[in-house]
Design a protein around this motif. Structure first.
Motif, PDB file in Angstrom:
ATOM      1  N   TYR A 184     -47.186 -19.565 -32.591  1.00 51.23           N
ATOM      2  CA  TYR A 184     -46.184 -19.431 -33.656  1.00 51.23           C
ATOM      3  C   TYR A 184     -45.427 -20.724 -33.924  1.00 51.23           C
ATOM      4  CZ  TYR A 184     -47.106 -14.481 -33.036  1.00 51.23           C
ATOM      5  OH  TYR A 184     -47.722 -13.260 -32.951  1.00 51.23           O
ATOM      6  N   LYS A 185     -45.541 -21.678 -33.027  1.00 54.31           N
ATOM      7  CA  LYS A 185     -44.790 -22.925 -33.190  1.00 54.31           C
ATOM      8  C   LYS A 185     -45.138 -23.619 -34.502  1.00 54.31           C
ATOM      9  CE  LYS A 185     -45.893 -26.548 -30.733  1.00 54.31           C
ATOM     10  NZ  LYS A 185     -46.063 -27.518 -29.625  1.00 54.31           N
ATOM     11  N   ALA A 186     -46.423 -23.765 -34.785  1.00 52.37           N
ATOM     12  CA  ALA A 186     -46.850 -24.435 -36.013  1.00 52.37           C
ATOM     13  C   ALA A 186     -46.375 -23.675 -37.242  1.00 52.37           C
ATOM     14  CB  ALA A 186     -48.369 -24.583 -36.025  1.00 52.37           C
ATOM     15  N   GLN A 187     -46.400 -22.352 -37.171  1.00 54.94           N
ATOM     16  CA  GLN A 187     -45.987 -21.540 -38.318  1.00 54.94           C
ATOM     17  C   GLN A 187     -44.493 -21.710 -38.604  1.00 54.94           C
ATOM     18  OE1 GLN A 187     -47.305 -17.444 -37.908  1.00 54.94           O
ATOM     19  NE2 GLN A 187     -49.121 -18.099 -36.774  1.00 54.94           N
ATOM     20  N   VAL A 188     -43.688 -21.724 -37.560  1.00 58.08           N
ATOM     21  CA  VAL A 188     -42.240 -21.874 -37.757  1.00 58.08           C
ATOM     22  C   VAL A 188     -41.918 -23.281 -38.249  1.00 58.08           C
ATOM     23  CG1 VAL A 188     -39.972 -21.747 -36.665  1.00 58.08           C
ATOM     24  CG2 VAL A 188     -41.743 -20.089 -36.055  1.00 58.08           C
ATOM     25  N   TYR A 208     -42.714 -23.321 -41.926  1.00 56.27           N
ATOM     26  CA  TYR A 208     -41.686 -22.605 -42.690  1.00 56.27           C
ATOM     27  C   TYR A 208     -40.428 -23.463 -42.821  1.00 56.27           C
ATOM     28  CZ  TYR A 208     -38.841 -18.633 -44.199  1.00 56.27           C
ATOM     29  OH  TYR A 208     -38.024 -17.791 -44.932  1.00 56.27           O
ATOM     30  N   ARG A 209     -40.055 -24.130 -41.738  1.00 52.75           N
ATOM     31  CA  ARG A 209     -38.888 -25.026 -41.765  1.00 52.75           C
ATOM     32  C   ARG A 209     -39.121 -26.153 -42.758  1.00 52.75           C
ATOM     33  NH1 ARG A 209     -34.324 -27.102 -41.721  1.00 52.75           N
ATOM     34  NH2 ARG A 209     -33.242 -27.956 -39.912  1.00 52.75           N
ATOM     35  N   ALA A 210     -40.343 -26.708 -42.778  1.00 48.42           N
ATOM     36  CA  ALA A 210     -40.635 -27.811 -43.689  1.00 48.42           C
ATOM     37  C   ALA A 210     -40.557 -27.371 -45.146  1.00 48.42           C
ATOM     38  CB  ALA A 210     -42.030 -28.368 -43.386  1.00 48.42           C
ATOM     39  N   ARG A 211     -40.954 -26.128 -45.427  1.00 49.54           N
ATOM     40  CA  ARG A 211     -40.977 -25.657 -46.813  1.00 49.54           C
ATOM     41  C   ARG A 211     -39.613 -25.192 -47.298  1.00 49.54           C
ATOM     42  NH1 ARG A 211     -45.167 -21.209 -49.476  1.00 49.54           N
ATOM     43  NH2 ARG A 211     -44.313 -21.334 -51.597  1.00 49.54           N
ATOM     44  N   TYR A 212     -38.886 -24.482 -46.470  1.00 50.29           N
ATOM     45  CA  TYR A 212     -37.652 -23.849 -46.929  1.00 50.29           C
ATOM     46  C   TYR A 212     -36.397 -24.355 -46.228  1.00 50.29           C
ATOM     47  CZ  TYR A 212     -40.804 -20.346 -48.918  1.00 50.29           C
ATOM     48  OH  TYR A 212     -41.790 -19.712 -49.637  1.00 50.29           O
ATOM     49  N   GLY A 213     -36.548 -25.234 -45.255  1.00 56.09           N
ATOM     50  CA  GLY A 213     -35.406 -25.622 -44.429  1.00 56.09           C
ATOM     51  C   GLY A 213     -34.454 -26.581 -45.121  1.00 56.09           C
ATOM     52  N   VAL A 214     -33.220 -26.582 -44.620  1.00 54.61           N
ATOM     53  CA  VAL A 214     -32.198 -27.540 -45.031  1.00 54.61           C
ATOM     54  C   VAL A 214     -31.691 -28.238 -43.777  1.00 54.61           C
ATOM     55  CG1 VAL A 214     -31.500 -26.288 -47.112  1.00 54.61           C
ATOM     56  CG2 VAL A 214     -30.386 -25.786 -44.929  1.00 54.61           C
ATOM     57  N   ALA A 252     -26.806 -19.567 -32.381  1.00 53.34           N
ATOM     58  CA  ALA A 252     -28.046 -20.340 -32.394  1.00 53.34           C
ATOM     59  C   ALA A 252     -28.470 -20.594 -33.829  1.00 53.34           C
ATOM     60  CB  ALA A 252     -29.150 -19.611 -31.633  1.00 53.34           C
ATOM     61  N   LYS A 253     -29.311 -21.601 -34.016  1.00 55.80           N
ATOM     62  CA  LYS A 253     -29.856 -21.977 -35.315  1.00 55.80           C
ATOM     63  C   LYS A 253     -31.376 -21.975 -35.241  1.00 55.80           C
ATOM     64  CE  LYS A 253     -27.988 -26.064 -35.282  1.00 55.80           C
ATOM     65  NZ  LYS A 253     -27.378 -26.078 -33.957  1.00 55.80           N
ATOM     66  N   LEU A 254     -32.009 -22.106 -36.410  1.00 57.44           N
ATOM     67  CA  LEU A 254     -33.467 -22.207 -36.429  1.00 57.44           C
ATOM     68  C   LEU A 254     -33.933 -23.376 -35.565  1.00 57.44           C
ATOM     69  CD1 LEU A 254     -36.267 -21.434 -37.387  1.00 57.44           C
ATOM     70  CD2 LEU A 254     -35.840 -22.702 -39.504  1.00 57.44           C
ATOM     71  N   ASP A 255     -33.206 -24.477 -35.582  1.00 57.70           N
ATOM     72  CA  ASP A 255     -33.581 -25.620 -34.743  1.00 57.70           C
ATOM     73  C   ASP A 255     -33.612 -25.246 -33.264  1.00 57.70           C
ATOM     74  OD1 ASP A 255     -33.989 -27.336 -36.832  1.00 57.70           O
ATOM     75  OD2 ASP A 255     -32.078 -28.394 -36.635  1.00 57.70           O
ATOM     76  N   ASP A 256     -32.713 -24.351 -32.844  1.00 62.94           N
ATOM     77  CA  ASP A 256     -32.714 -23.906 -31.449  1.00 62.94           C
ATOM     78  C   ASP A 256     -33.958 -23.077 -31.145  1.00 62.94           C
ATOM     79  OD1 ASP A 256     -30.088 -24.976 -30.680  1.00 62.94           O
ATOM     80  OD2 ASP A 256     -29.292 -23.485 -32.060  1.00 62.94           O
ATOM     81  N   LEU A 257     -34.375 -22.274 -32.120  1.00 65.55           N
ATOM     82  CA  LEU A 257     -35.610 -21.514 -31.953  1.00 65.55           C
ATOM     83  C   LEU A 257     -36.809 -22.456 -31.838  1.00 65.55           C
ATOM     84  CD1 LEU A 257     -37.334 -18.985 -31.907  1.00 65.55           C
ATOM     85  CD2 LEU A 257     -37.118 -18.859 -34.405  1.00 65.55           C
ATOM     86  N   LEU A 258     -36.834 -23.489 -32.659  1.00 65.98           N
ATOM     87  CA  LEU A 258     -37.918 -24.467 -32.584  1.00 65.98           C
ATOM     88  C   LEU A 258     -37.929 -25.180 -31.229  1.00 65.98           C
ATOM     89  CD1 LEU A 258     -37.745 -25.919 -36.193  1.00 65.98           C
ATOM     90  CD2 LEU A 258     -39.726 -24.793 -35.158  1.00 65.98           C
ATOM     91  N   HIS A 259     -36.745 -25.518 -30.740  1.00 64.03           N
ATOM     92  CA  HIS A 259     -36.650 -26.143 -29.416  1.00 64.03           C
ATOM     93  C   HIS A 259     -37.243 -25.209 -28.360  1.00 64.03           C
ATOM     94  CE1 HIS A 259     -34.713 -28.815 -26.376  1.00 64.03           C
ATOM     95  NE2 HIS A 259     -34.759 -27.702 -25.659  1.00 64.03           N
ATOM     96  N   TYR A 260     -36.907 -23.932 -28.450  1.00 63.84           N
ATOM     97  CA  TYR A 260     -37.430 -22.950 -27.498  1.00 63.84           C
ATOM     98  C   TYR A 260     -38.952 -22.905 -27.568  1.00 63.84           C
ATOM     99  CZ  TYR A 260     -38.225 -18.495 -25.156  1.00 63.84           C
ATOM    100  OH  TYR A 260     -38.678 -17.514 -24.297  1.00 63.84           O
TER     101      TYR A 260
END
Length: 234
Positions: A220-224, A227-233, A200-208
């Motif tokens: 927690y959805k907004a927080q994740v 975090y993805r927007a700040r540090y994600g690739v 799984a990837k972070l994107d899969d966690l966001l989908h969940y």
């Protein structure tokens, strides 16, 4: 959360794995400081797969992802320490599915008696698939690759449980730590030349999380996403 965000695509295995990790207490939400010094809204500790049933179910997820990926390999390797139970469990599950493969793992320090050396198990040969939990900076991957090449085998691919899809860090000549515009997984793929598959990837966690509007996880959805927007690739 704003409708500017839409749920990333995901597959059934990844969604089962996220639920499994939550149920096992391996995936938690809150405020956690990462090795890179970032404050993350989630924490993934694969050491929490700590009994036979959990390890068996984890191995099923690895085996399903590995076989679905189409990655070819001749043997498996588990880096000490967390990779040791992982590689053994995955080898058993792959054999149960008709894909029997030899495996090996390393010691942290060379043994000076008995058979000696750093390696335990089948001698490294052919195309080696490395089994590990997560990648942070790619340091463990580089060590495994050097060991495998030193034994005359080919480090061919890696299978991990979770790809955090976030920027790696590097230490500059002056000792300062800075973000780099690629993840540890991307570094291993692009610079070290290995294929990488993740359950799984972070994107899969966001989908969940996008599907949990009425659950206790909704806040927690907004927080994740932040975090993805700040540090994600990508």
């Amino acid at each position: 959360m704003s409708s500017a965000h839409s749920a990333p695509e995901s597959d059934a295995l990844a969604q089962r794995f996220v639920q499994f990790a939550l149920d096992a207490g391996v995936l938690r939400f809150g405020t956690f400081k990462t090795k890179a010094g970032r404050l993350s809204p989630y924490f993934f500790n694969a050491g929490g797969f700590d009994d036979g049933a959990k390890l068996g179910q984890l191995a099923q997820c690895y085996a399903e992802r590995i076989l679905h990926s189409g990655i070819a390999f001749d043997m498996l390797f588990g880096p000490a320490y967390k990779g040791i139970p992982l590689v053994a469990a995955v080898a058993v599950e792959l054999a149960r599915r008709g894909h029997n493969a030899p495996f090996a793992f390393n010691r942290k320090e060379a043994k000076d008696h008995g058979e000696g050396g750093l390696l335990v198990g089948t001698p490294l040969r052919g195309r080696v698939l490395i089994i590990d939990d997560v990648m942070s900076a790619g340091t463990a991957a580089r060590e495994s690759i050097a060991l495998i090449r030193g034994a005359g085998a080919t480090p061919h691919a890696m299978a991990i449980a979770l790809d955090r899809q976030e920027m790696a860090t590097e230490v500059g000549p002056d000792g300062t730590v800075r973000d780099v515009p690629y993840s540890a997984v991307q570094y291993v793929q692009r610079e070290l030349g290995l294929a990488v598959c993740a359950i799984a990837k972070l994107d899969d966690l966001l989908h969940y999380l996008e599907q949990q509007a009425d659950s206790e996880l909704a806040p927690y959805k907004a927080q994740v996403w932040a975090y993805r927007a700040r540090y994600g690739v990508a």
